[in-house]
Design a protein around this motif. Structure first.
Motif, PDB file in Angstrom:
ATOM      1  N   SER A 148      15.512  -7.137  11.717  1.00  0.00           N
ATOM      2  CA  SER A 148      15.449  -8.373  10.932  1.00  0.00           C
ATOM      3  C   SER A 148      16.590  -8.444   9.921  1.00  0.00           C
ATOM      4  O   SER A 148      17.199  -9.505   9.724  1.00  0.00           O
ATOM      5  CB  SER A 148      14.110  -8.459  10.191  1.00  0.00           C
ATOM      6  OG  SER A 148      13.060  -8.603  11.112  1.00  0.00           O
ATOM      7  N   LEU A 184      11.201 -10.048   5.018  1.00  0.00           N
ATOM      8  CA  LEU A 184      10.340 -10.063   6.205  1.00  0.00           C
ATOM      9  C   LEU A 184       8.883 -10.137   5.727  1.00  0.00           C
ATOM     10  O   LEU A 184       8.425  -9.265   4.994  1.00  0.00           O
ATOM     11  CB  LEU A 184      10.577  -8.795   7.029  1.00  0.00           C
ATOM     12  CG  LEU A 184       9.782  -8.663   8.331  1.00  0.00           C
ATOM     13  CD1 LEU A 184      10.125  -9.788   9.297  1.00  0.00           C
ATOM     14  CD2 LEU A 184      10.071  -7.319   8.982  1.00  0.00           C
ATOM     15  N   VAL A 185       8.199 -11.193   6.134  1.00  0.00           N
ATOM     16  CA  VAL A 185       6.845 -11.450   5.625  1.00  0.00           C
ATOM     17  C   VAL A 185       5.867 -11.572   6.790  1.00  0.00           C
ATOM     18  O   VAL A 185       6.181 -12.172   7.814  1.00  0.00           O
ATOM     19  CB  VAL A 185       6.823 -12.755   4.794  1.00  0.00           C
ATOM     20  CG1 VAL A 185       5.431 -13.023   4.246  1.00  0.00           C
ATOM     21  CG2 VAL A 185       7.828 -12.677   3.656  1.00  0.00           C
ATOM     22  N   GLY A 186       4.695 -10.997   6.635  1.00  0.00           N
ATOM     23  CA  GLY A 186       3.683 -11.148   7.678  1.00  0.00           C
ATOM     24  C   GLY A 186       2.704  -9.994   7.687  1.00  0.00           C
ATOM     25  O   GLY A 186       2.702  -9.156   6.789  1.00  0.00           O
ATOM     26  N   LEU A 187       1.880  -9.946   8.735  1.00  0.00           N
ATOM     27  CA  LEU A 187       0.831  -8.927   8.829  1.00  0.00           C
ATOM     28  C   LEU A 187       1.153  -7.849   9.859  1.00  0.00           C
ATOM     29  O   LEU A 187       0.383  -6.912  10.033  1.00  0.00           O
ATOM     30  CB  LEU A 187      -0.508  -9.593   9.199  1.00  0.00           C
ATOM     31  CG  LEU A 187      -1.014 -10.646   8.203  1.00  0.00           C
ATOM     32  CD1 LEU A 187      -2.284 -11.290   8.735  1.00  0.00           C
ATOM     33  CD2 LEU A 187      -1.268 -10.015   6.841  1.00  0.00           C
ATOM     34  N   GLY A 188       2.281  -7.984  10.558  1.00  0.00           N
ATOM     35  CA  GLY A 188       2.622  -7.011  11.595  1.00  0.00           C
ATOM     36  C   GLY A 188       3.015  -5.668  11.017  1.00  0.00           C
ATOM     37  O   GLY A 188       3.444  -5.561   9.868  1.00  0.00           O
ATOM     38  N   GLU A 222       5.565  -3.997  11.539  1.00  0.00           N
ATOM     39  CA  GLU A 222       6.971  -3.895  11.168  1.00  0.00           C
ATOM     40  C   GLU A 222       7.214  -4.331   9.731  1.00  0.00           C
ATOM     41  O   GLU A 222       8.200  -3.937   9.113  1.00  0.00           O
ATOM     42  CB  GLU A 222       7.848  -4.720  12.123  1.00  0.00           C
ATOM     43  CG  GLU A 222       7.742  -6.226  11.976  1.00  0.00           C
ATOM     44  CD  GLU A 222       6.607  -6.828  12.775  1.00  0.00           C
ATOM     45  OE1 GLU A 222       6.606  -8.052  12.955  1.00  0.00           O
ATOM     46  OE2 GLU A 222       5.712  -6.079  13.225  1.00  0.00           O
ATOM     47  N   CYS A 223       6.313  -5.156   9.177  1.00  0.00           N
ATOM     48  CA  CYS A 223       6.459  -5.594   7.785  1.00  0.00           C
ATOM     49  C   CYS A 223       6.160  -4.466   6.807  1.00  0.00           C
ATOM     50  O   CYS A 223       6.542  -4.542   5.645  1.00  0.00           O
ATOM     51  CB  CYS A 223       5.547  -6.786   7.510  1.00  0.00           C
ATOM     52  SG  CYS A 223       5.988  -8.252   8.447  1.00  0.00           S
ATOM     53  N   TYR A 224       5.480  -3.442   7.288  1.00  0.00           N
ATOM     54  CA  TYR A 224       5.142  -2.299   6.442  1.00  0.00           C
ATOM     55  C   TYR A 224       5.959  -1.057   6.811  1.00  0.00           C
ATOM     56  O   TYR A 224       5.823  -0.015   6.175  1.00  0.00           O
ATOM     57  CB  TYR A 224       3.664  -1.978   6.541  1.00  0.00           C
ATOM     58  CG  TYR A 224       2.767  -3.137   6.160  1.00  0.00           C
ATOM     59  CD1 TYR A 224       2.469  -3.406   4.833  1.00  0.00           C
ATOM     60  CD2 TYR A 224       2.240  -3.986   7.129  1.00  0.00           C
ATOM     61  CE1 TYR A 224       1.678  -4.483   4.486  1.00  0.00           C
ATOM     62  CE2 TYR A 224       1.444  -5.064   6.789  1.00  0.00           C
ATOM     63  CZ  TYR A 224       1.155  -5.310   5.467  1.00  0.00           C
ATOM     64  OH  TYR A 224       0.365  -6.367   5.115  1.00  0.00           O
TER      65      TYR A 224
END
Length: 228
Positions: free
Chosen positions: A187, A214-218, A220-222
């Protein structure tokens, strides 16, 4: 007062106050008075923060022309070279080489100082940015680390220290196999290669105000994802 407005982010008020100050200077001072050097340097920094690097460069060159006429102004000259190098660097790729010339001149002047000046850290920081822009991440981190050490010694762990620390952490010094890259890496590359140039081209007046993440619940966001 204009400097205080600039320091707390009230940029339009700062610009107005600088303009008022200049009216008084123009009435009372000779064009080569040293006060103009300080004035143009500070105004150049304001334009730098406003994202108008063309005007910033113009002001800082005016400042440099005056500073170099005076003796015993080595640090002031070095600081002006540093600020000018930073504005040229942020102005665009076509100005990188000129930016490098000014930063190297700043280095020569700062190195003559037995007690390293805080502004030397700014010169090291800009040189790190220049090296990173050329893909020389290892060299960039070396400059960032020198700037970090000097900043901590002279000013403590302030905002500039934290910003340098973030640069060091976010600058990879080893090549990474694409198969091992995580979602955040991909990203970030997408943003730097596609989105940032588009913003620079289409929305230059907002470029300095735009942030991306990078925003979201996946996972990869963490940072919990893997290459699969």
């Amino acid at each position: 007062v204009a400097n205080e407005y600039r320091a707390c982010g009230r940029l339009e008020e700062s610009l107005f106050t600088y303009e008022e100050a200049k009216k008084i200077y123009d009435e009372l001072l000779e064009p080569t008075d040293f006060s103009y050097a300080t004035f143009y340097n500070n105004l150049g920094l304001l334009y730098q923060e406003m994202g108008d690097f063309k005007l910033s460069v113009e002001c800082l060159k005016n400042s440099l022309n005056i500073v170099t006429k005076y003796a015993n102004t080595r640090i002031e000259e070095a600081s002006t070279h540093t600020n000018l190098g930073a504005s040229l660097f942020h102005w665009g790729n076509e100005h990188f080489e000129e930016a490098l010339v000014h930063i190297e001149k700043a280095f020569v002047l700062f190195e003559e100082d037995e007690r390293k000046n805080y502004h030397y850290a700014a010169a090291l920081d800009v040189m790190g940015d220049i090296q990173k822009s050329k893909g020389r991440n290892k060299e960039a981190v070396t400059y960032y680390e020198k700037a970090l050490e000097l900043t901590k010694t002279v000013m403590g762990e302030n905002y500039a220290y934290q910003r340098l620390l973030e640069k060091i952490i976010s600058t990879p010094v080893a090549e990474v196999d694409k198969s091992e890259k995580k979602g955040m890496d991909l990203s970030k590359e997408f943003y730097e290669e596609k989105i940032a140039p588009m913003i620079h081209e289409k929305f230059p007046e907002w470029e300095h105000r735009i942030a991306a993440g990078l925003v979201g619940l996946g996972s990869e966001c963490y940072g919990f994802d893997d290459c699969i």
